[in-house]
Design an enzyme around this catalytic site. Structure first.
Site, PDB file in Angstrom:
ATOM      1  N   ALA A  67      38.381  40.155  40.471  1.00  0.00           N
ATOM      2  CA  ALA A  67      37.030  40.765  41.053  1.00  0.00           C
ATOM      3  C   ALA A  67      36.050  40.031  40.584  1.00  0.00           C
ATOM      4  O   ALA A  67      36.290  39.297  39.346  1.00  0.00           O
ATOM      5  CB  ALA A  67      37.043  42.254  40.901  1.00  0.00           C
ATOM      6  N   GLY A 112      41.909  41.376  39.967  1.00  0.00           N
ATOM      7  CA  GLY A 112      42.039  41.539  41.419  1.00  0.00           C
ATOM      8  C   GLY A 112      42.629  40.552  42.191  1.00  0.00           C
ATOM      9  O   GLY A 112      43.131  40.919  43.137  1.00  0.00           O
ATOM     10  N   GLU A 115      46.280  41.793  41.787  1.00  0.00           N
ATOM     11  CA  GLU A 115      46.098  43.015  42.576  1.00  0.00           C
ATOM     12  C   GLU A 115      46.188  42.654  43.981  1.00  0.00           C
ATOM     13  O   GLU A 115      46.971  43.666  44.661  1.00  0.00           O
ATOM     14  CB  GLU A 115      45.167  43.801  42.182  1.00  0.00           C
ATOM     15  CG  GLU A 115      44.973  44.609  40.773  1.00  0.00           C
ATOM     16  CD  GLU A 115      43.698  45.436  40.558  1.00  0.00           C
ATOM     17  OE1 GLU A 115      42.534  44.771  40.422  1.00  0.00           O
ATOM     18  OE2 GLU A 115      44.012  46.379  40.058  1.00  0.00           O
ATOM     19  N   GLU A 135      41.999  42.854  32.482  1.00  0.00           N
ATOM     20  CA  GLU A 135      40.657  43.703  32.280  1.00  0.00           C
ATOM     21  C   GLU A 135      40.490  44.506  31.071  1.00  0.00           C
ATOM     22  O   GLU A 135      39.262  44.373  30.907  1.00  0.00           O
ATOM     23  CB  GLU A 135      40.904  45.033  33.538  1.00  0.00           C
ATOM     24  CG  GLU A 135      40.753  44.429  34.838  1.00  0.00           C
ATOM     25  CD  GLU A 135      42.133  43.857  35.586  1.00  0.00           C
ATOM     26  OE1 GLU A 135      42.887  43.466  35.002  1.00  0.00           O
ATOM     27  OE2 GLU A 135      42.052  43.743  36.873  1.00  0.00           O
TER      28      GLU A 135
END
Ligand code: COA
Length: 260
Positions: A67, A112, A115, A135
């Site tokens: 992300a 992300g 993911e 993270e």
């Protein structure tokens, strides 16, 4: 298909190739990119021209490096939950897509990005690919479904190790732990995805959709997966393709499925 700023889309022979196109930021998923992904996947269900999807990243270095950390840095206690739920929603749309979705992982798949790859139905990686959920090194946790999908794919022990150390695994190890289906050279990456899709798309599309629904039900605590399976079995048996499949077998010929 709409024109996008952060995505390239190309439809060829029923396969929609989506390229996350922010190579200068290693294809980091900012909100605008996530919303474009939402828009594409929302349109796929009813688009009969699209039979399958491949997602990859622009450039040679990254699939998606996470992300967008710049955006994350601006999130506060009040907006954080929405930030996470929004990404979860988009990735759920991918996971529940009724047409097969393959991640062609061509480099870093971190946070992300990992993911996103895990929300796809299959993952094919090149030898440069690196997977990880780092993270905790930023003081946060995976928020786009990673804590759940990594656990589902590799099991609790390895998932906890990867998420607590934040360490990356190389493509071969990712394959050994069940995170990736195949590892190829970069040159063969797309060909391998297409080869898999060719096999899948030779089968009855509505049956494929029901397989995806049943497998997803296995991981949804609100569903009784065995009941879903029985319902799906019934749905398949109402289709013309079921008639065609069994008739073709009995007539010793290849079936011609129409997705009806
Ligand atoms: N969000 C926002 N920008 C990112 C990003 C992310 N997740 N990952 C990389 N970028 C940007 C960098 O800031 C840099 O931008 P700049 O050129 O404007 O400074 C550019 O992409 C290139 O990245 P860089 O770090 O210089 O490449 P590298 O080859 O030295 O390192 C990585 C590659 C993947 C190891 C490193 O970029 C990295 O650790 N990224 C973050 C991974 C992460 O923690 N993801 C989880 C986020 S939840």
């Amino acid at each position: 298909m709409a024109a996008y700023i952060n995505l390239l889309t190309e439809l060829q022979d029923g396969i929609l190739k989506i390229t996350i196109n922010r190579a200068d930021k290693l294809n980091a998923l900012n909100t605008a990119t996530l919303e474009e992904l939402r828009d594409v996947f929302a349109g796929i269900i009813d688009n009969t021209d699209v039979k399958a999807v491949i997602i990859t990243g622009a450039g040679e270095k990254a699939f998606v490096a996470g992300a967008d950390i710049k955006e994350i840095s601006e999130v506060n206690e009040l907006t954080a939950r929405k930030f996470s739920e929004n990404g979860q929603e988009v990735f759920k749309l991918i996971e529940t897509c009724t047409k097969p979705v393959i991640a062609a992982v061509n480099g870093f798949a971190l946070g992300g990005g990992c993911e996103l790859a895990m929300a796809c139905h299959l993952r094919v990686a090149n030898y440069n690919a690196r997977f990880g959920l780092p993270e905790v090194s930023l003081g946060i946790i995976p928020g786009y479904g990673g804590t759940q999908r990594l656990t589902q794919l590799v099991g609790k022990g390895k998932a906890i190790e990867l998420m607590m150390t934040g360490e990356m695994v190389v493509a071969e190890e990712a394959k050994n732990i069940g995170l990736v289906n195949y590892v190829t050279t970069n040159e063969d990456l797309m060909a391998k995805c297409e080869e898999l899709l060719e096999k899948i798309l030779a089968n009855a599309p509505l049956a494929i959709a029901q397989v995806l629904e049943c497998v997803n039900a296995a991981y949804d605590p609100s569903e009784n997966g065995f009941q879903t399976e029985a319902n799906s079995f019934g749905i398949c048996c109402k289709t013309d393709d079921f008639r065609e499949g069994v008739t073709a077998f009995l007539e010793k010929r290849q079936p011609e499925f129409k997705g009806e």
